[in-house]
Design an enzyme around this catalytic site. Structure first.
Site, short mmCIF file in Angstrom:
data_model
loop_
_atom_site.label_atom_id
_atom_site.label_comp_id
_atom_site.label_asym_id
_atom_site.label_seq_id
_atom_site.Cartn_x
_atom_site.Cartn_y
_atom_site.Cartn_z
N GLU A 170 0.92 -1.21 -0.52
CA GLU A 170 0.10 0.34 -0.08
C GLU A 170 0.66 0.96 -0.05
OE1 GLU A 170 -3.94 -1.76 2.24
OE2 GLU A 170 -3.23 -0.34 3.47
N GLU A 382 -5.20 -8.60 0.50
CA GLU A 382 -5.33 -8.07 1.77
C GLU A 382 -7.49 -8.63 0.82
OE1 GLU A 382 -4.31 -4.87 4.10
OE2 GLU A 382 -1.92 -5.19 3.82
#
Length: 482
Positions: A170, A382
């Site tokens: 991220e 995720e």
């Protein structure tokens, strides 16, 4: 697309779950580990919910064997975890810490003992504080060499046993929260020029690491994990469709294009040049990015929510640099970029207690977009639900988590029918953990950890939630029984 029958998931599909070093390990200064930027940041008053830290976290550092045994009982096919840079190089560079290397040797070997594929994230936000002190971390080009040295150390040490590698977790979040929102280290606000330069440094670090890995282990599989929020135009008005295009170029494709094509979206760069915020390239950067893009094997996706995009006039709403980290539903505010877009709530979709939109079809949208734009295989690195869980008589009933995951897996199966090459699905998370700014009350895991925000609370004992047994059946049937 519509299909009469589903083909289901491939026979070698990797059913997994995930974690990150700072959020689970604890042992923040054990066995020669150095201080990370998060070790320092969480000690600034008001930054985290009830001043929570990862000093102890859920003590995975000392309990990894117990945790891996629980994974094996579940039948987990892959476990995605990150390595703490500060365990390997306590000062970010210089001397390597053999004790730190040994810990991950032991964890990897324990996973392999049970037939669980290790999936390693090289960087999940916890940068050595020493690099911040030496040259301001990601703000300096110097970090590229230190990062590549660290990554190459991992490739050499573990590459004989680790097949799947994720370079960055991220990047859009740790840079956005760090240099625009002031909510992650180094806590800066609206520093757009540095934000884009920091991202360029991270992209060059990613690129050089991908190239280094492929030189050492050509058979390895590598990509980066992007926090992808597909967008919907607010309505049929052309200006809202254009706002969506602006949002996608600046908030989604800016990173994914860099990973997959080795370049930034042209419209985004033109906009940044007009603001004097475009990143500065060194000679050879473009070639490095393009070479790495030709070598990556998959796009990693961390999917939680979609968003709605509406045109925002030049006098419109900006960012107030806040987020709901208390779990009091309805406290999040509309944010935007004046002159471009704003993100109102989607009235057609429910939200979590932390005001995250729940949109199972969005995970299929992710896969379709990536497949159409990049034609790359996909690792869902995720996906999960943060919720308030209750331990009662040794049991945790979490039907809301089962429902959330079930509906997302159903849509993921449809993405596979659409022709998307999905390699793995990793839930967030395996055990409960420190949810960064949100403390420990926002629980994601299949395994409940007995602890609250106070460092001295709880036994840290592990308890299987109802969702643990449900996911075990999902894995056993390769996603046929949901």
């Amino acid at each position: 697309m519509y299909f009469k029958e589903t083909k289901g998931f491939s026979k070698d599909f990797l059913w997994g779950s995930a974690s990150a070093a700072y959020q689970v390990e604890g042992g923040w200064d054990a066995d020669g580990k150095g201080v990370s930027n998060w070790d320092k940041f969480v000690r600034i008053p008001g930054k985290t919910f009830k001043a929570t830290t990862g000093d102890k976290a859920v003590d995975h550092y000392h309990r990894y064997k117990e945790d891996v045994k629980l994974m094996a009982e579940m039948g987990l096919k892959t476990y995605r975890f990150s390595i703490a840079w500060t365990r390997i190089y306590p000062n970010g560079n210089g001397e390597v810490n053999e004790k730190g290397l040994e810990f991950y040797d032991n964890l990897i070997n324990e996973l392999l003992k049970y037939g669980i594929e290790p999936m390693v994230t090289v960087y999940h936000w916890d940068m050595p504080q020493a690099l911040e002190d030496q040259y301001h971390g990601w703000e300096s080009r110097k970090i590229v060499d230190d990062y590549v040295n660290y990554a190459t150390t991992l490739f050499k040490r573990y590459g004989d046993r680790v097949k799947y590698w994720i370079t960055m977790n991220e990047q859009n979040i740790f840079t956005g929260h760090g240099w625009l929102e002031g909510m992650h280290p180094p806590g800066k606000v609206d520093d757009m020029k540095t934000f884009y330069q920091v991202n360029h440094h991270a992209n060059i670090a990613h690129a050089k690491s991908v190239i280094a890995l492929k030189e050492l282990h050509p058979e390895a599989k590598v990509g980066a994990s992007f926090a992808y929020s597909p967008s919907y135009a607010y309505d049929r008005k052309p200006e809202n469709a254009m706002a969506k295009a602006d949002y996608d170029d600046l908030q989604n494709y800016y990173w994914m294009d860099a990973y997959a094509y080795g370049r930034y979206p042209r419209a985004a760069i033109q906009y940044l040049k007009s603001l004097g915020c475009a990143p500065i390239f060194e000679e050879g950067d473009e070639a490095l990015m393009k070479k790495a893009a030709s070598l990556i094997d998959f796009m990693g996706v961390n999917y939680y929510q979609t968003c709605v995009v509406e045109y925002n006039d030049i006098n419109g709403v900006g960012s107030d640099h806040t987020m709901n980290n208390t779990g009091k539903k309805g406290t999040a505010k509309v944010q935007g970029v004046p002159g471009l877009y704003k993100k109102p709530q989607n009235e057609f979709l429910p939200t979590t207690d932390w005001d995250w939109t729940i949109d199972p079809m969005g995970i299929r949208m992710c896969c379709r977009e990536i497949t159409s734009r990049y034609d790359l295989p996909i690792v869902i690195s995720e996906n999960g639900l943060g919720a308030f869980d209750k331990l009662e008589d040794g049991q945790i009933h979490d039907p809301y988590r089962i429902d959330y995951l079930k509906r997302h897996i159903e849509e993921l199966k449809k993405a596979c029918d659409d022709g998307c090459r999905v390699l793995a699905y990793c839930t967030w998370s395996y055990t409960d953990l420190l949810s960064w700014l949100n403390g420990y009350q926002k629980r994601y895991g299949f395994v409940y950890i007995d602890r609250e925000e106070d460092e001295n609370s709880g036994t840290l004992n592990r308890y299987k939630k109802d969702s643990y047994y449900w996911y075990k059946k999902v894995i056993e049937t390769n996603g046929e029984e949901l």
